[in-house]
Design an enzyme around this catalytic site. Structure first.
Site, PDB file in Angstrom:
ATOM      1  N   ALA A  66     -70.983  32.696  -9.853  1.00  0.00           N
ATOM      2  CA  ALA A  66     -71.436  32.260 -11.173  1.00  0.00           C
ATOM      3  C   ALA A  66     -71.686  30.754 -11.107  1.00  0.00           C
ATOM      4  CB  ALA A  66     -70.377  32.595 -12.217  1.00  0.00           C
ATOM      5  N   GLY A 109     -68.953  35.751  -8.121  1.00  0.00           N
ATOM      6  CA  GLY A 109     -69.878  36.640  -8.824  1.00  0.00           C
ATOM      7  C   GLY A 109     -70.960  37.204  -7.904  1.00  0.00           C
ATOM      8  N   GLU A 112     -69.424  40.089  -6.293  1.00  0.00           N
ATOM      9  CA  GLU A 112     -69.288  41.112  -7.348  1.00  0.00           C
ATOM     10  C   GLU A 112     -70.639  41.751  -7.668  1.00  0.00           C
ATOM     11  OE1 GLU A 112     -67.344  38.282  -9.941  1.00  0.00           O
ATOM     12  OE2 GLU A 112     -65.488  39.434  -9.886  1.00  0.00           O
ATOM     13  N   GLU A 132     -62.632  32.395  -6.314  1.00  0.00           N
ATOM     14  CA  GLU A 132     -62.317  31.903  -7.664  1.00  0.00           C
ATOM     15  C   GLU A 132     -60.982  31.172  -7.718  1.00  0.00           C
ATOM     16  OE1 GLU A 132     -63.637  34.842  -6.974  1.00  0.00           O
ATOM     17  OE2 GLU A 132     -65.108  35.421  -8.484  1.00  0.00           O
TER      18      GLU A 132
HETATM   19  C1  HXC Z   1     -73.243  26.076  -9.043  1.00  0.00           C
HETATM   20  C2  HXC Z   1     -73.458  25.856  -6.775  1.00  0.00           C
HETATM   21  C3  HXC Z   1     -72.651  26.985  -6.565  1.00  0.00           C
HETATM   22  C4  HXC Z   1     -72.142  27.661  -7.715  1.00  0.00           C
HETATM   23  C5  HXC Z   1     -73.231  26.205  -4.656  1.00  0.00           C
HETATM   24  N1  HXC Z   1     -73.791  25.417  -5.559  1.00  0.00           N
HETATM   25  N2  HXC Z   1     -72.521  27.165  -5.231  1.00  0.00           N
HETATM   26  N3  HXC Z   1     -73.745  25.401  -7.997  1.00  0.00           N
HETATM   27  N4  HXC Z   1     -72.461  27.163  -8.923  1.00  0.00           N
HETATM   28  N5  HXC Z   1     -71.381  28.746  -7.618  1.00  0.00           N
HETATM   29  C6  HXC Z   1     -74.659  24.253  -5.321  1.00  0.00           C
HETATM   30  C7  HXC Z   1     -73.886  23.065  -4.799  1.00  0.00           C
HETATM   31  O1  HXC Z   1     -73.298  22.358  -5.869  1.00  0.00           O
HETATM   32  C8  HXC Z   1     -74.994  22.275  -4.136  1.00  0.00           C
HETATM   33  O2  HXC Z   1     -75.731  21.605  -5.124  1.00  0.00           O
HETATM   34  C9  HXC Z   1     -75.888  23.367  -3.563  1.00  0.00           C
HETATM   35  O3  HXC Z   1     -75.584  24.550  -4.305  1.00  0.00           O
HETATM   36  C10 HXC Z   1     -75.625  23.622  -2.091  1.00  0.00           C
HETATM   37  O4  HXC Z   1     -74.253  23.870  -1.921  1.00  0.00           O
HETATM   38  P1  HXC Z   1     -73.326  23.027  -0.898  1.00  0.00           P
HETATM   39  O5  HXC Z   1     -71.942  23.148  -1.396  1.00  0.00           O
HETATM   40  O6  HXC Z   1     -73.868  21.687  -0.689  1.00  0.00           O
HETATM   41  O7  HXC Z   1     -73.535  23.884   0.401  1.00  0.00           O
HETATM   42  P2  HXC Z   1     -72.504  24.106   1.608  1.00  0.00           P
HETATM   43  O8  HXC Z   1     -71.807  22.841   1.969  1.00  0.00           O
HETATM   44  O9  HXC Z   1     -73.280  24.832   2.662  1.00  0.00           O
HETATM   45  O10 HXC Z   1     -71.388  25.080   1.016  1.00  0.00           O
HETATM   46  C11 HXC Z   1     -71.726  26.402   0.634  1.00  0.00           C
HETATM   47  C12 HXC Z   1     -70.568  27.027  -0.179  1.00  0.00           C
HETATM   48  C13 HXC Z   1     -70.218  26.093  -1.371  1.00  0.00           C
HETATM   49  C14 HXC Z   1     -69.363  27.227   0.706  1.00  0.00           C
HETATM   50  C15 HXC Z   1     -71.077  28.382  -0.666  1.00  0.00           C
HETATM   51  O11 HXC Z   1     -71.437  25.755  -2.076  1.00  0.00           O
HETATM   52  C16 HXC Z   1     -69.281  26.704  -2.342  1.00  0.00           C
HETATM   53  O12 HXC Z   1     -68.104  26.780  -2.101  1.00  0.00           O
HETATM   54  N6  HXC Z   1     -69.829  27.105  -3.498  1.00  0.00           N
HETATM   55  C17 HXC Z   1     -69.006  27.629  -4.580  1.00  0.00           C
HETATM   56  C18 HXC Z   1     -68.581  29.034  -4.297  1.00  0.00           C
HETATM   57  C19 HXC Z   1     -67.693  29.568  -5.391  1.00  0.00           C
HETATM   58  O13 HXC Z   1     -66.615  28.987  -5.688  1.00  0.00           O
HETATM   59  N7  HXC Z   1     -68.103  30.645  -6.007  1.00  0.00           N
HETATM   60  C20 HXC Z   1     -67.349  31.261  -7.132  1.00  0.00           C
HETATM   61  C21 HXC Z   1     -67.813  30.712  -8.463  1.00  0.00           C
HETATM   62  S1  HXC Z   1     -66.851  31.327  -9.769  1.00  0.00           S
HETATM   63  P3  HXC Z   1     -76.183  20.058  -4.923  1.00  0.00           P
HETATM   64  O14 HXC Z   1     -76.818  19.702  -6.223  1.00  0.00           O
HETATM   65  O15 HXC Z   1     -74.946  19.312  -4.588  1.00  0.00           O
HETATM   66  O16 HXC Z   1     -77.153  20.136  -3.781  1.00  0.00           O
HETATM   67  C22 HXC Z   1     -67.462  32.886 -10.049  1.00  0.00           C
HETATM   68  C23 HXC Z   1     -66.803  33.651 -11.163  1.00  0.00           C
HETATM   69  C24 HXC Z   1     -67.535  34.901 -11.464  1.00  0.00           C
HETATM   70  O17 HXC Z   1     -68.349  33.327  -9.407  1.00  0.00           O
HETATM   71  C25 HXC Z   1     -67.075  35.480 -12.771  1.00  0.00           C
HETATM   72  C26 HXC Z   1     -67.852  36.719 -13.182  1.00  0.00           C
HETATM   73  C27 HXC Z   1     -69.208  36.458 -13.622  1.00  0.00           C
END
Ligand code: HXC
Length: 258
Positions: A66, A109, A112, A132
């Site tokens: 998400a 997400g 999921e 998460e």
């Molecule tokens: C918003 C995101 C994002 C996310 C990545 N980005 N994931 N933005 N929401 N979930 C953005 C980063 O901010 C970054 O933007 C760009 O995408 C590239 O990501 P990087 O982090 O620079 O890439 P990398 O170093 O290769 O790392 C990849 C990654 C990391 C390991 C996937 O991005 C990461 O940990 N992302 C978050 C994953 C996460 O926690 N997902 C769960 C979310 S909560 P900029 O502008 O800096 O270039 C969830 C709850 C669901 O999903 C609930 C039900 C609906």
């Protein structure tokens, strides 16, 4: 456009490709993206020409979860008033088979969303996870439920409590994905599987999807009853006659979808 829809994918009359289109943020699932996705899937579900839907991202990410930027300041009241989770529920109402073709990250997400599809084909660069916990939250769209049903309690606990990712081979070994293929061929391999499904009797494929999904909701006895009724139901379709006659006449079946 947060998603791209290709209805006759590769000129196939019965296969549609839906591509998540927010590459810059690893296809983070914003509210707008989810709304567009559900609308597109409903449209394809209503289209009698379409028999199979493939959902994909890009080489780097299926979806990294998400949209954290959108969520950071949200409160539960916002979520309730905006009925934000309706779109997730609506995804489960699609009656046609949906195959997730996953390359790169399928996290939170994103994992999921892949699990909400009917089967997952993964490129060997795919990474699955429920991170998460690293954000101080828990999954909200099946990470503790569908994942547990897919891989069992202990492994689901491991993934959810540590937030660590697993690779494609592990995901296959644990039963989360149906097949792992070389990353560069994931779309082609998924297309071949979609083609096989699209060649079957469409009513039967929908009834199979319904019956398999029912197994998650009911006791074995009720599930068996549900399966039997769907089995009987297939005998009301002309495709059942066609399928069986074609077998006896040693020819390919030509299904009309009726
Ligand atoms: C918003 C995101 C994002 C996310 C990545 N980005 N994931 N933005 N929401 N979930 C953005 C980063 O901010 C970054 O933007 C760009 O995408 C590239 O990501 P990087 O982090 O620079 O890439 P990398 O170093 O290769 O790392 C990849 C990654 C990391 C390991 C996937 O991005 C990461 O940990 N992302 C978050 C994953 C996460 O926690 N997902 C769960 C979310 S909560 P900029 O502008 O800096 O270039 C969830 C709850 C669901 O999903 C609930 C039900 C609906």
């Amino acid at each position: 456009m947060n998603i791209i829809v290709e209805k006759n994918w590769d000129n196939h009359p019965h296969i549609a490709l839906v591509k998540l289109n927010r590459s810059k943020v690893l296809n983070a699932l914003s509210n707008e993206l989810m709304d567009e996705l559900v609308q597109a899937l409903f449209k394809l579900d209503d289209d009698q020409e379409v028999r199979v839907i493939v959902l994909t991202g890009d080489e780097r990410a299926f979806a990294a979860g998400a949209d954290i930027a959108q969520m950071v300041e949200e409160n539960p009241v916002d979520k309730i008033l905006e009925n934000r989770f309706r779109s997730w529920q609506q995804l489960t109402m699609i009656s046609k088979p949906i195959i997730a073709a996953v390359s790169g990250f399928a996290l939170g997400g994103g994992c999921e969303l892949a699990m909400t599809c009917d089967l997952i084909i993964a490129g060997d660069n795919a990474r699955f996870g429920q991170p998460e916990i690293n954000l101080g939250i828990i999954p909200g769209a099946g990470g503790t439920q569908r994942l547990t049903k897919a891989i069992g309690k202990s492994k689901a606990m491991l993934m959810n409590l540590t937030g660590e990712m697993i690779d494609a081979t592990t995901a296959e070994k644990w039963g989360l994905v149906a097949k792992v293929v070389p990353a560069e061929t994931v779309l082609q391999e998924t297309y071949e599987i979609a083609k096989k499904i699209a060649a079957k009797a469409p009513v039967a494929t929908r009834l199979i999807k319904e019956a398999v999904n029912r197994s998650f909701e009911t006791s074995l006895k009720e599930g068996m009853e549900f399966e039997r009724r769907n089995f009987f139901l297939t005998f009301s379709s002309s495709d059942q006659k066609e399928g069986m006659r074609a077998f006896l006449e040693k020819r390919e079946a030509k299904y009309t979808g009726r």
